[in-house]
Structure formats: C-alpha cells, structure tokens
Design a protein around this motif. Structure first.
Motif: not given
Length: 571
Positions: A309-317, A337-338
């Motif tokens: 979730l953290f990595k996906a959020s950073i990439i999306a933002l 995100s993995q």
C-alpha cells in the motif's frame, strides 16, 4: 567451501527439485508466481525447516551461477530503444519513484540498527519491483499497451538502470575498498568506465560477427556454448576489477538482448536457466527462518500489505503530480508496488558480504514474498476497482478526459459498432472503408484512442460494458456489433447489456477457442468466431488446395464446417 560430491548430495538436489515441481503445479493452478514455489521449498527443507539441507552454503556454487543467470535474464529484457521511446516516463517518474521510495524505506531500516551505507543500499533495493511478474501479468491481462501499463514498464526500465548502479556499489559498501586511498578508488572508477565502454563496443561490432559465425554452422549446442562463454567471460572481467560477477552477467544480457539472436539464445538456454534459477531461489528460501516466521507471521503479513500500500501510494502520487490521471496512476502504482527478484539478488550479495544480519534478511525476504504473491491479484483487478471507485466517489472525473475520450451524442443509425480497436478491430475496419460502410469504434486504451483518432478513425474512449456508453454509441439503431477482443468475462457483460438495449441486433463475438462457445451463444451472440478453429480451417483449405483438390470442393467443405458451427472440428 564447495560441497563434497556424494550420492547424498545428489539425493538432496533431487528431493528439492522434485518437491519444487509439485509445488509449481499447485501454484500454477492458483496463479501464483512459480519462483515462490522454489522459495517455499528452500524454507521447508532448509536449516530452520526439516533440516534436510543443514547449511544453505551447500548450494553456494550453483546458487552463484543461478544468481548470475538471473541478472543475465534481466539484462536480456532491458531494451535501450524502449528506454528512449519512454524517456519521459523513465527518467522523470522513474527517478522520482526510486528516490522517494529509497528515502522512505531508509527510515525504518536505519531505525532497525543497520549502518547508513547498508541502509541506503537495501532501501534502494526495496524501491525496485519485479520485472518478470509485472511484465508477464500485464501481458496476460492485455494491459501492456494501456497507459498504466506503459507507466509501469517505463519505471521498470529506470529500475534496471538503478540495478546496475547497485551491483557496482555492493563491493564498495561491503568494505572491500576500505583500505584504498582516493587514487586507487579513482582508478577503480576509471577501470569500470573503460570496461563499460569495451562492452558497448563489443556489443556493436564484435558480438554480431561472432554470433553470425556461430549460427552459420546451424548447431544449437554451439550457440548455447557461445552464450555461456560470453556470460561467464563478462562475469570474470567485472570480477577482475573488484566488481561483482553479477554485474558482468547483467551487461552480457544487455549486449545479447540487442542482437538478432536474442530469442534463439533465450530459448536455447532456458533449460539451464530454469534449473539454476530454481536452485538459486531455493537457496534464498533457506535464508527464511521458519521459527521467526511462525512467531511473527502476523507482523510479516501486515508488513507485506503495508509495504504494498505504501509503495503503491507513493508511485500513484508521484505519477499524478507529473500529470497522469488517477485512472492511470493508481493501477500503475498497484502493478509495481511489490518487491522484486533483484532484492533477492541484492540480499544474497549483502548477506555473503556480512552487510545484513540473517534475521533482517529473513524478515525482508518474507515481506517481499508476501508482496509478490499478492501482485497478480492487484494487476488483474486493480483497473476495475479504480474505475469503479472514481465513478462512485468523483462524478467530475468523468469529464477529466480530453475530447477524444468523450463520446458525443449523435443520431446514428445503420452503422457498425466495433468494440475494441486492437489489431483485430482495425483489420475488420479496413474491409469496411472501401465499401463505404459506416462504423464506430469504442476502446478503453487511451493511448490507442489518441493514435487512431489522430489517423482519422471514428474512435472514442469508453468502457464497452457500460450501458450508457453503448447507448450513446447507437447500439439500439446499429446494423451490427462486433466484439473484437477475446476476454470472456467482458464479452458476457457486454452481451447482457446489448440484449437489454436491442434484442434483435446481430452480434459477432471473437473468442480464443470453443470452451465458452455455448455460453456466449446462450447469452445472445449471433455468431461466435473461435480463433483456433478459423486457423484450422485456413490451414486445412490451403493444404487441400496444395493437394490438388478442386477449389469449389474445398470451399464447400469449409462452408459446411462453418454452417455446422465447427461441429466437426470440436469433435
């Protein structure tokens, strides 16, 4: 210390590979990445499991070769032309993602007590993603050419560049240069630059001639041997100046990946690759402490989900801040995100160099495995969940797209609606143009919409399963509807909506084979065209013509097979 070659040693290898084979079969049915089967096998039979292998170092020789082959394969997948084509996404989004993720992951790692140099190295490794899993799942789901697919591939290309830097940094961080002064360090950097230049020159001028000479003899064994020699030679050259062997293997993959022999080489070395990679990932699994896993499995599972979730959020933002839409940014963040295979390689190097304690390595490997296991689910369902959430909570997002994405309300009638405008849809449209048949195409890939619209095609963006979009496309007054893609779940939803809007309109549906033919016919498809059967008819008709069967008789046989809905072929 290499293991003693005894019958017991070979029995251990046989047991590990046999269990891996069984687990891969099970994981394949569950759509879980096969490499996780090797890791689970290593954990089960390793020192903290059943203890069949007392020491993971027993596999050290083959594990090193497997690690080299892993980096070699990553190098084969690296594409310089694609890097240039996606340079905006690669360098802007890729660099921002790696930098922010590295800084974010450095905080807990440094708090854990690791030295600053090791912290930055592992944090950079955690910022990288799995090229193998992401590219395979995006391709399987038909999302490679979607905007979020292009974002994911672009970021992965930049991560490959970072991987090269980390491979160079590992020996330095490990303290192998502690006693060196600034002049010797400068000399090492100069040697590295010269070696990279030599690799580039060899890739341009020397390798093509060697491979051309090898291929002239038409010997698969000679080509495989040449590839193995090139990989091991490059690994030896990088090791000779104090860098890692794995860097040389990666550069060998990059050189061969740009040659015309890439696909043949990849096919020929696949048996060696799979075996050595399997043993490498088994050795990685042996680093997992099952006692630690049993005691802290909840923490590991939660950490894996939080990591995703953290990595996906950073990439999306970051993607959103650089101008991407939420529809592209969020699925792209979910896709990459993995943690990746390179983190395993980096962990193996760092553990071997005593940079990372065994318990930290075991925990990070376990978290990475959790993230990789959940990735196929995120890629498969992410775009739909994002689209549904945006439509549910942000009504203004429907007007977020540009004019090409908007389907204007017009009084269309007696036209053909083509749902999906990929290669098949475009091929069908080429037959309509000379005959003056009016058609309209709906496509959910924004990049394809922009390209085809620029070429003058009557194409619009839209979710082909939505009632309002199909109604706006004039389904109620159209002459014919063609579903040009072969995704059964989407075709089923579309047929249900179409039959509500227009029970009588003819609908041609494409499918890969005949496994869902009866279901699609029951849902209201007028004709279902299985690709495999059409290919069989084409091959059969050409074969009969070559065998001097009269053309009229061949045509009758083909028409008879089609009129019976391929009944003969299905038997």
């Amino acid at each position: 210390m290499h293991p003693e070659v005894t019958p017991g040693y070979f029995l251990e290898i046989l047991l590990l590979l046999g269990v891996s084979t069984l687990l891969i079969t099970v994981f394949h049915r569950l759509r879980i990445a096969p490499l996780l089967a090797f890791i689970v096998t290593g954990a089960l039979f390793g020192p903290t499991g059943l203890g069949v292998v007392k020491d993971a170092a027993e596999l050290s020789a083959v594990a090193v070769l497997g690690l080299s082959f892993l980096l070699f394969l990553l190098g084969l997948e690296f594409s310089l032309p694609r890097l240039i084509a996606l340079r905006h996404t690669v360098f802007k989004l890729g660099s921002a993602q790696v930098m922010i993720c590295t800084l974010a992951f450095s905080v807990p790692l440094y708090w854990w007590g690791l030295p600053l140099s090791a912290t930055l190295l592992l944090a950079a490794g955690m910022s990288l993603s799995s090229t193998a899993i992401v590219s395979r799942e995006l391709s399987r789901m038909g999302q490679l050419h979607s905007r979020h697919g292009e974002i994911a591939i672009g970021v992965l290309l930049f991560q490959d560049l970072i991987a090269v830097s980390l491979l160079i940094a590992v020996p330095i961080v490990a303290g192998q240069r502690e006693s060196a002064d600034s002049m010797s360090l400068l000399l090492t950097l100069l040697q590295t630059a010269l070696l990279l230049a030599a690799f580039f020159v060899a890739a341009q001028y020397l390798l093509p001639r060697i491979l051309r000479e090898v291929s002239y003899h038409k010997s698969d064994e000679l080509l495989v041997l040449a590839a193995l020699v090139i990989v091991l030679l490059c690994a030896a050259l990088t090791a000779s100046i104090g860098l890692s062997m794995e860097l040389g293997a990666f550069l060998a993959g990059v050189m061969l990946g740009e040659s015309r022999f890439r696909h043949q080489l990849e096919a020929d070395i696949r048996p060696f690759r799979d075996l050595l990679l399997g043993l490498f990932f088994i050795s990685i699994g042996m680093l997992i402490d099952l006692e630690l896993l049993g005691e802290y499995w909840v923490r590991i599972l939660v950490s894996g989900i939080v990591f995703l979730l953290f990595k996906a959020s950073i990439i999306a933002l970051v993607a959103r801040a650089l101008g991407e839409t939420w529809r592209a940014a969020l699925p792209a963040g979910m896709a990459i995100s993995q943690g990746g295979e390179f983190l395993f390689a980096l962990m193996a190097l760092a553990t071997r160099a005593s940079l990372v304690p065994p318990d930290v390595a075991a925990f990070l490997i376990s978290v990475t495995i959790v993230s990789m296991t959940l990735t196929p689910l995120l890629i498969r369902h992410g775009p739909r969940l994002v689209d549904a959430a945006i439509m549910r909570f942000d009504k203004s997002a429907q007007t977020e797209r540009n004019d090409l994405h908007t389907l204007p309300e017009q009084n269309r009638q007696d036209h053909v609606v083509i749902l999906g405008f990929g290669r098949v849809g475009q091929s069908v449209a080429r037959f309509f143009k000379p005959l003056g048949i009016e058609y309209l195409a709906l496509e959910s890939d924004t990049v394809r919409v922009a390209e085809c619209a620029a070429a003058g095609e009557p194409i619009f963006y839209g979710n082909t399963a939505r009632r309002d979009i199909l109604k706006a496309a004039g389904v109620e007054k159209a002459r014919l509807i063609i579903i040009s893609f072969d995704h059964f779940a989407d075709s089923r939803k579309i047929l249900e909506v179409i039959r509500e809007l227009n029970p009588d309109i003819p609908v041609l549906t494409r499918t890969r084979d005949d496994s869902q033919l009866d279901q699609l016919m029951a849902l209201g498809a007028t004709e279902v065209i299985p690709e495999t059967h059409e290919a069989s008819l084409t091959l059969a008709s050409h074969a009969l013509l070559i065998l001097n069967i009269p053309a009229e008789e061949v045509e009758d046989l083909v028409n008879s097979a089609r009129s019976n809905r391929y009944r003969m072929l299905r038997k």
